[in-house]
Write a protein that holds these residues in place. Structure first.
Motif: not given
Length: 450
Positions: A89, A93, A162, A216-219, A221-222, A224, A226
């Motif tokens: 993961r 990211l 995804e 991509f800001l919502s729940k 999307s996997e 997340r 930073s």
């Protein structure tokens, strides 16, 4: 652990999975293609056939810059699919963050260069004579929106990686619907001509970007990410570059083809010949939507299962994708053969274009039933991270075969030499791709032994 959604890529039956992945991709490509098609119809009927030729001149430049986003997207998405398949993961990211940074840096730089050299680029791409002024108006305005288009193309491929093709489909539908509505308002109602056509296109890119940004800001999307993920990583950039270079090279070749075709056809038949090619190019984008949808649906399935070392599923996905895509290609072929004249009449009332386009279109689509083999074969090598064969097979159709053919055959056969170059290139590249894909399946995709 990767989420259940991405895990489905390695568990569900291949046939069902391919339909689930390909159907939204096909619908998205259909709507996007319809947008381009209807946009051309509006421009041709409300502004004129010269305006169709003007837009065709601008496409190589805007397509190439947008293709950077697609290249970064597909290159990075191949990494993300395999990383999710291998439960890495952190790499997924970091890859996504690097994709965003790289897309912004490259596209903004190219837009600045494109605006500085506008008066040189347009004639070089065939914007001569009466085509120059409307092409300049369209080019200048559309270029401002191209970075947003590049981000949309990049983000769309990541959404597919995804395992969420429905969201990717919506992302493709939004700008298409927006563009058509704005075309009607700006061109038909406000009578803004090429200015209106250009702003309709640019604003539609902004709508698409807003939706992908929300995703991509919502729940949903996997990924997340930073702030540290945006920092460029050399090894990831190298991998994105090697795989994305395949897509970028293909789009660069497409831009070169537009340049050559516009100039060759202008010399052979003037503005009308360029307009004929513009109509055929739109039909290529539109009519092949189901075949391209299967190809898009195939990519994350092959990449995920290859990363999970489920080679029998990879092999089955190749065979199933080719079967589905060739069947759809046969239907497209039949439609073009029987209805080419009726199709052309939708675009224009110019009698010369109506008389000459159907025959040219039939030649261009003559090898459609088998071209899916070439598309799926090249996509496989890209999906599994094998950049060199992916690059060579991707370039074989348009670069190694088509470009030499259009430089040679028109010298002997005139304008018809341009059109017969299409099926010859399709046939040759399909034979080459089929050989290497079959070899790969026999030697590399063997069941794992314990």
């Amino acid at each position: 652990m990767a989420s259940v959604n991405s895990r489905n890529l390695g568990e569900k039956p291949i046939g069902k999975l391919l339909v689930q992945q390909a159907a939204p991709a096909s619908v998205g490509i259909l709507v996007m293609s319809l947008n381009i098609l209807i946009d051309t119809i509006f421009v041709g009927n409300w502004i004129g056939s010269t305006a169709i030729a003007a837009i065709n001149v601008v496409l190589p430049v805007s397509f190439f810059i947008a293709a950077l986003g697609m290249a970064i997207g597909i290159g990075g998405s191949s990494i993300i699919s395999r990383a999710l398949g291998a439960d890495d993961r952190k790499k997924a990211l970091k890859t996504f963050g690097n994709q965003i940074s790289l897309t912004l840096i490259l596209t903004i730089g190219l837009v600045i260069i494109g605006l500085i050299f506008v008066n040189s680029l347009i004639p070089a791409f065939g914007g001569k004579g009466a085509i120059f002024e409307p092409a300049k108006v369209y080019y200048t305005i559309v270029l401002y929106g191209v970075p947003f288009l590049a981000l949309c193309m990049m983000g769309n491929t990541v959404i597919r990686a995804e395992g969420k093709p429905k969201f990717a489909m919506i992302a493709m539908i939004i700008p298409s619907v927006a563009n058509l509505l704005l075309d009607y308002i700006f061109i038909n109602q406000m009578e803004l001509g090429m200015w209106g056509a250009a702003w309709a296109t640019t604003v539609s890119y902004l709508f698409c970007f807003a939706y992908i940004f929300w995703f991509f800001l919502s729940k949903n999307s996997e990924l997340r990410i930073s702030l540290p993920d945006f920092g460029l990583n050399k090894s990831i950039l190298r991998e994105i570059g090697s795989l994305g270079f395949v897509t970028l090279s293909r789009q660069a070749v497409v831009s070169v083809i537009y340049l050559l075709m516009n100039n060759i056809l202008f010399d052979l038949g003037g503005e009308d010949a360029v307009a004929i090619y513009a109509i055929i190019a739109r039909m290529l984008m539109f009519a092949l939507f189901p075949v391209l949808g299967v190809t898009q649906g195939f990519l994350p399935i092959a990449g995920f299962n290859y990363g999970a070392e489920k080679y029998q599923r990879v092999k089955k996905s190749i065979n199933t994708a080719i079967l589905y895509a060739c069947g759809l290609g046969l239907l497209v072929f039949a439609g073009i053969m029987f209805f080419s004249e009726e199709i052309v009449r939708i675009f224009t009332k110019n009698p010369t274009i109506i008389a000459e386009t159907p025959g040219a279109m039939r030649w261009v689509f003559a090898a459609t039933p088998i071209v899916a083999i070439q598309l799926i074969g090249a996509a496989y090598f890209q999906a599994v991270g094998k950049a060199v064969p992916a690059l060579l097979l991707t370039l074989s159709r348009q670069g190694f075969f088509f470009i030499p053919l259009i430089l040679i055959l028109p010298n002997y056969f005139g304008e018809i030499g341009v059109w017969i170059s299409f099926p010859i290139a399709d046939l040759l590249s399909t034979v080459v791709t089929a050989y290497f894909l079959n070899r790969e399946m026999r030697l590399k995709l063997k069941p794992k032994t314990s």
